[in-house]
Design an enzyme around this catalytic site. Structure first.
Site, PDB file in Angstrom:
ATOM      1  CG  ASP A  42      -2.063   1.145   1.435  1.00 49.53           C
ATOM      2  OD1 ASP A  42      -2.595   1.214   0.357  1.00 49.53           O
ATOM      3  OD2 ASP A  42      -1.518   2.083   2.183  1.00 49.53           O
ATOM      4  CD  GLU A  81      -2.550   2.374  -3.401  1.00 46.49           C
ATOM      5  OE1 GLU A  81      -3.746   3.154  -3.419  1.00 46.49           O
ATOM      6  OE2 GLU A  81      -1.983   2.610  -2.065  1.00 46.49           O
TER       7      GLU A  81
END
Length: 608
Positions: free
Chosen positions: A286, A339
């Site tokens: 993330d 990401e």
């Protein structure tokens, strides 16, 4: 990482096999004193002082502690402040809102996935289909734990043809409304859903049904809750000492000090732990962009350049390379997914060639452009078609995942269904959008509920509106997802050359008047069965008849999918199963065919 035993075998809590107590060890190098306390001393916090070694690790043995014991560390910091902290290396934790750590015995779980792991290590992921079902586990079927949800989740994912399940963070987190993205314990599965061995059962069961399991993992930041990592020993230990680099302003959290060897070891150990101890098939990392840039979400004066005077975070680059190399070494065949929302070069290039070493990168540019296009009224789409097709100019620059994720169905953004123009055939629009995603080069990711066209935004309390599946329109969306996944797996043209520019060829990208685009997907041997698929999209609100498109080969082209078919609760407008070429050159091709293109639909053909 060093040749020593991994950090989770050196720090944390370890019940003695003889049953005569538990050993505790915690790193707090600047602390003045540390005491371990818990339900074994009625939480007094004075009975079990710990001793410090040369590396700043404090240790003690408590004879009255064993598996299931709840505990914390009472730390007198370098600043003189006394803080009660959870164990950073705890393998289990109390169920929130409680925040104590829990002593766990070594796992007794017996795995059944040896063949799965052996096969995984031999797979060429770049040439294999990858269709990811993203799940927020606590709300997928509210009230079900790891073991109970395993069967239903596997049944659902298999029935819809997905190859992977990606779990939003189940690392223990104090606030459920963070969806797991503000982690309190980097080694413990959330107790909301069961024990660590219960989570092992879930992974094992999904493997047994042929599903890979990915985990959303969050190394960019951590929450400021008093029990967590912040000012752990009275100094900025896990967070950065530099005030301009200490916080992540977007989330009100602390940023890890990635320049410190012990912090890199802690985070890399966490990643390896999840992939080895829980047999995960990879991690989606993330907020990579937040780590890569010193000025991420910061205004001038709020950040300090690196030694070269630029904004790259060199410490983060080194960390991410080491992270990816470590996971790849420790867990053969595991994939690492970034990401990363910018144009940072070489995200999926090997570290040996100067890249970051990820296997995939989320293509957020594709996501933004395609959702912008389909949300426009039909009359305005012609002006946006260039944005729709722009992603094909860079589709092989990295190894991409095309995400329609949880981020796109919250915070007032609507859903795939509600984004479509009011008054339009929204079911048809969702089917066409998903068909475009499934035929565009790149792996696929779809958030739960969108596989049947959920109408309302996702609620992390209520979960998907499963009752919509009783509506033929929504059941039709679920059926097209299942059929798209089947075609995606069965036809090498749709996956084998995702990262090869020769795996894609335009038929037409310029018909903005009719909002039509068409392209070929090509396998390694385009003349072989399943190695050529023509994909044609009509994003207008009217049927187009006798629409001529050039094709590379003469003969009968069989229709293998029509998203407007009656099977999907469409109107049944189509090509009666096939089109036949005519010796009429068109679009730079030697022959052409006349197609019927239903409004807001996609049709796919393969030559016979």
């Amino acid at each position: 990482m060093s040749d020593r035993a991994p950090i989770w075998e050196r720090q944390g809590s370890f019940p003695r096999s003889e049953g005569d107590g538990t050993d505790f060890a915690v790193w707090a190098p600047n602390a003045r004193a540390v005491t371990v306390f818990g339900d074994f001393d009625d939480w007094r916090g004075v009975d079990h002082p710990m001793t410090r070694d040369a590396d700043g690790v404090w240790s003690a043995t408590v004879t009255d502690a064993g598996p299931g014991t709840q505990y914390k560390y009472r730390i007198t910091g370098a600043d003189g402040v006394v803080r009660d902290k959870a164990d950073p290396l705890a393998r289990a934790a109390q169920c929130p809102p409680e925040t104590a750590s829990v002593v766990t015995a070594p796992s007794s779980y017996v795995w059944h996935d040896d063949a799965w792991l052996d096969h995984r290590a031999s797979v060429d992921h770049a040439a294999a289909p990858m269709s990811v079902y993203e799940v927020h586990l606590p709300s997928w079927r509210p009230g079900l734990g790891y073991r109970e949800v395993a069967v239903d989740l596997a049944d659902h994912a298999v029935a819809h043809g997905f190859t992977h399940v990606q779990l939003m963070p189940i690392t223990e987190h104090p606030f459920g409304g963070s969806w797991g993205y503000q982690v309190g314990s980097f080694f413990a599965p959330t107790a909301r859903l069961g024990t660590p061995d219960d989570f092992r059962f879930l992974v094992d069961h999904l493997h047994g049904r042929g599903l890979s399991v990915l985990l959303d993992w969050v190394p960019a930041h951590f929450p400021k809750d008093p029990f967590a990592l912040g000012r752990f020993d009275g100094t900025p230990l896990y967070e950065h000492a530099d005030p301009l680099r200490r916080e992540q302003p977007d989330w009100g959290t602390y940023a890890f000090n990635l320049g410190r060897a012990e912090i890199r070891e802690f985070l890399i150990a966490s990643a390896v732990y999840w992939c080895t101890e829980f047999h995960l098939d990879g991690l989606r990392v993330d907020a990579v962009a937040a780590m890569l840039y010193l000025d991420y979400s910061r205004e001038p004066g709020q950040w300090r350049p690196n030694a070269r005077g630029t904004h790259e975070n060199d410490e983060a680059v080194d960390f991410l390379r080491a992270l990816n190399d470590a996971v790849h070494r420790a867990a053969g065949g595991a994939v690492m997914i970034a990401e990363e929302s910018t144009a940072w070069p070489g995200v999926t290039a090997p570290t040996a060639r100067g890249g970051l070493g990820f296997d995939y990168k989320w293509n957020l540019g594709w996501m933004n452009d395609v959702l912008d296009f389909v949300s426009r009224p039909h009359a305005e789409r012609r002006r946006a078609q260039e944005r729709l097709v722009f992603s094909l100019t860079y589709a092989t620059a990295e190894r991409f995942v095309l995400p329609l994720s949880h981020d796109e169905v919250v915070h007032g953004k609507g859903t795939l269904w509600s984004r479509l123009p009011e008054g339009s055939d929204r079911a048809a629009g969702v089917r066409a959008l998903l068909a475009y995603q499934w035929t565009h080069p790149g792996a696929k990711l779809l958030f739960m509920g969108q596989e049947f066209g959920q109408r309302d935004e996702w609620s992390d309390v209520d979960g998907p509106a499963w009752g919509l599946l009783d509506d033929p329109q929504h059941a039709g969306i679920a059926q097209i997802v299942a059929d798209l996944n089947r075609l995606y797996r069965e036809y090498p043209a749709l996956h084998a050359r995702d990262n090869d520019a020769d795996g894609f060829s335009w038929l037409d990208a310029t018909d903005t008047t009719n909002s039509v685009i068409g392209f070929l997907r090509l396998g390694a041997q385009p003349t072989a069965p399943g190695q050529t698929v023509a994909c044609v999209f009509n994003f207008s609100d009217r049927d187009l008849h006798d629409y001529r498109l050039g094709l590379p080969r003469a003969g009968r082209w069989r229709e293998i999918c029509n998203t407007g078919a009656l099977d999907y609760a469409g109107r049944g407008v189509g090509n009666l199963g096939a089109v036949h070429t005519e010796p009429v050159p068109s679009h730079g091709r030697p022959v052409s065919a006349r197609f019927t293109l239903p409004a807001e639909s996609a049709v796919f053909f393969t030559p016979e």
